[in-house]
Design an enzyme around this catalytic site. Structure first.
Site, PDB file in Angstrom:
ATOM      1  N   LYS A 103       0.833  -1.210   0.000  1.00  0.00           N
ATOM      2  CA  LYS A 103       0.000   0.000   0.000  1.00  0.00           C
ATOM      3  C   LYS A 103       0.870   1.264   0.000  1.00  0.00           C
ATOM      4  CE  LYS A 103      -0.523  -0.094   5.037  1.00  0.00           C
ATOM      5  NZ  LYS A 103      -1.308  -0.693   6.133  1.00  0.00           N
TER       6      LYS A 103
ATOM      7  N   MET B 122      13.231  23.773   1.208  1.00  0.00           N
ATOM      8  CA  MET B 122      12.236  23.069   0.399  1.00  0.00           C
ATOM      9  C   MET B 122      12.893  22.088  -0.577  1.00  0.00           C
ATOM     10  SD  MET B 122       9.231  24.613  -2.022  1.00  0.00           S
ATOM     11  CE  MET B 122       8.446  25.571  -0.739  1.00  0.00           C
TER      12      MET B 122
ATOM     13  N   TYR C   6      18.136  29.155   6.632  1.00  0.00           N
ATOM     14  CA  TYR C   6      16.993  29.913   7.174  1.00  0.00           C
ATOM     15  C   TYR C   6      17.078  30.052   8.686  1.00  0.00           C
ATOM     16  CZ  TYR C   6      14.438  29.765   2.745  1.00  0.00           C
ATOM     17  OH  TYR C   6      14.051  29.939   1.459  1.00  0.00           O
TER      18      TYR C   6
ATOM     19  N   ARG D 101     -11.423   0.108  15.122  1.00  0.00           N
ATOM     20  CA  ARG D 101     -11.255   1.126  14.098  1.00  0.00           C
ATOM     21  C   ARG D 101     -12.271   0.871  12.991  1.00  0.00           C
ATOM     22  NH1 ARG D 101      -5.440   1.617  11.067  1.00  0.00           N
ATOM     23  NH2 ARG D 101      -6.050  -0.441  10.353  1.00  0.00           N
TER      24      ARG D 101
HETATM   25  C1  LIG Z   1      -0.541  -1.773   6.845  1.00  0.00           C
HETATM   26  C2  LIG Z   1      -1.203  -3.028   7.260  1.00  0.00           C
HETATM   27  C3  LIG Z   1      -0.466  -4.209   7.460  1.00  0.00           C
HETATM   28  C4  LIG Z   1       1.041  -4.262   7.446  1.00  0.00           C
HETATM   29  O1  LIG Z   1       1.544  -3.889   8.690  1.00  0.00           O
HETATM   30  P1  LIG Z   1       3.132  -3.908   8.993  1.00  0.00           P
HETATM   31  O2  LIG Z   1       3.225  -3.497  10.402  1.00  0.00           O
HETATM   32  O3  LIG Z   1       3.744  -2.908   8.064  1.00  0.00           O
HETATM   33  O4  LIG Z   1       3.606  -5.292   8.707  1.00  0.00           O
HETATM   34  C5  LIG Z   1      -1.164  -5.377   7.709  1.00  0.00           C
HETATM   35  N1  LIG Z   1      -2.512  -5.371   7.797  1.00  0.00           N
HETATM   36  C6  LIG Z   1      -3.241  -4.255   7.635  1.00  0.00           C
HETATM   37  C7  LIG Z   1      -4.712  -4.333   7.769  1.00  0.00           C
HETATM   38  C8  LIG Z   1      -2.616  -3.052   7.379  1.00  0.00           C
HETATM   39  O5  LIG Z   1      -3.350  -1.924   7.255  1.00  0.00           O
END
Ligand SMILES: *Cc1c(COP(=O)(O)O)cnc(C)c1O
Length: 341
Positions: free
Chosen positions: A33, A296, A250, A119
């Site tokens: 992701k 930046m 800066y 959640r």
């Molecule tokens: C992001 C995520 C993972 C992966 O978690 P890690 O700690 O990076 O291994 C697994 N399951 C869900 C539902 C997630 O959102």
């Protein structure tokens, strides 16, 4: 422009460690992701597939469509229910009971269940309604899963959630007969849960951060030998001498305590590195001091090297900023060129 070097050998090593723990590469779901946690989805997905990974997870459909050709299936974690469609490889996570009411017939789904994180997810006492809807609407249920809220902390919560998930498995076994639903796969573990869980006995583990080479588990859980895959480099734009008592950048936050070299390198907070405010002695990977605030598009460093590694271990920046490695990695701008060695 900065560049990102990805080390194949480290990825292979991390995957071997995780596969060993899970009982085979086929049990790993690579969590890709958010541009593969900043590593670059287009490069990272085929490399993970080359190393024997069959399953992937993305955040949305756009990412899933980009990489489905490399995998046998892709679970989409956080898509809106209006978007769900029938696809041979794409599996949509259903995060609430309500969403089940509008999923078109034949769509492949993974049912998220809430075992304590609160959640999202189907509650345990909604499981029967969910099974009824899945059967009625003729959906294809791939798996039932859950997520731990404290997998990387020493606490009993991890075990309480595991127990809850076992209860869900038992209930589903009975419900699947009643509603004539088939067998499903189960997965609950992220990286930390897989690494700490003792005997792994589920169908899949969803591994993100450990595949990229990090594990935020407390020392007490041991060392796993993971190695960071990503290194961020910047190239020199210019060099100058800074005289004793001159102040750099800066706000003039850094004051030279002697005459020194200061070079400007081509990475800045527009590239997604966190905005260091020049305080606290943050250094590049080779130990050269960063002089003053990050701009930046650039950063001043006490170095004369043509090319400098800003970090090869995101935990250094994470610790400085009081955040986690995920946060440092995922923010790296997608436009930075990436390549594997
Ligand atoms: C992001 C995520 C993972 C992966 O978690 P890690 O700690 O990076 O291994 C697994 N399951 C869900 C539902 C997630 O959102």
């Amino acid at each position: 422009m900065a560049k990102i070097r990805l080390i194949s050998e480290h990825l292979r090593l991390n995957l071997d460690i995780l596969a060993k723990k899970a009982g085979g590469k086929e049990r790993l779901i690579a969590v890709l992701k958010d541009n593969a946690y900043g590593h670059g989805l287009d490069l990272f997905a085929p490399k993970a597939a080359d190393f024997g990974i069959l399953h992937a997870i993305t955040r949305d459909v756009k990412e899933a469509l980009e990489i489905e050709k490399y995998f046998s299936d892709v679970i989409v974690l956080s898509e809106h229910k209006e978007v769900f469609f029938k696809h041979p490889k794409i599996i949509f996570a259903v995060n609430e009971l309500e969403a089940l009411k509008s999923v078109p017939s034949g769509v492949r789904i993974a049912l998220k269940t809430d075992t304590g994180m609160h959640r999202n997810g189907i509650k345990i006492d909604e499981l029967e309604s969910a099974c009824a809807l899945i059967s009625q609407r003729n959906l294809s249920l791939h798996s039932i899963f859950t997520h731990f809220r404290s997998a990387d902390e020493i606490s009993g919560e991890f075990f309480a959630q595991r127990k809850k998930f076992d209860e869900i498995k038992t209930r589903y076994a009975a419900l699947s007969e009643r509603y004539a639903l088939g067998e499903v796969y189960y997965h609950s573990c992220n990286s930390a849960a897989l690494l700490r869980c003792g005997e792994f006995d589920e169908d899949f583990a969803r591994v993100g951060i450990a595949m990229y080479g990090y594990c935020d588990l407390p020392e007490a859980f041991g060392h796993f030998g993971l190695k960071p895959v990503l290194e961020l480099f910047a190239r020199k734009i210019s060099t100058r001498e800074v005289k004793k008592r001159e102040r750099v950048g800066y706000g003039g936050v850094y004051e030279a305590d002697k005459d020194m070299i200061s070079s400007l390198y081509d990475v800045g907070y527009s590239d997604g590195i966190l905005r260091y405010n020049g305080k606290g002695g943050l250094k590049s990977a080779n130990g050269s001091l960063i002089l003053g605030r990050v701009s930046m598009d650039s950063i001043s460093i006490n170095s004369n090297e043509e090319e400098i590694c800003i970090f090869n271990d995101a935990t250094v920046w994470a610790k400085h900023f009081g955040t986690i490695s995920y946060d440092v990695l995922v923010k790296l701008n997608a436009k930075i060129p990436r390549f594997f060695i």
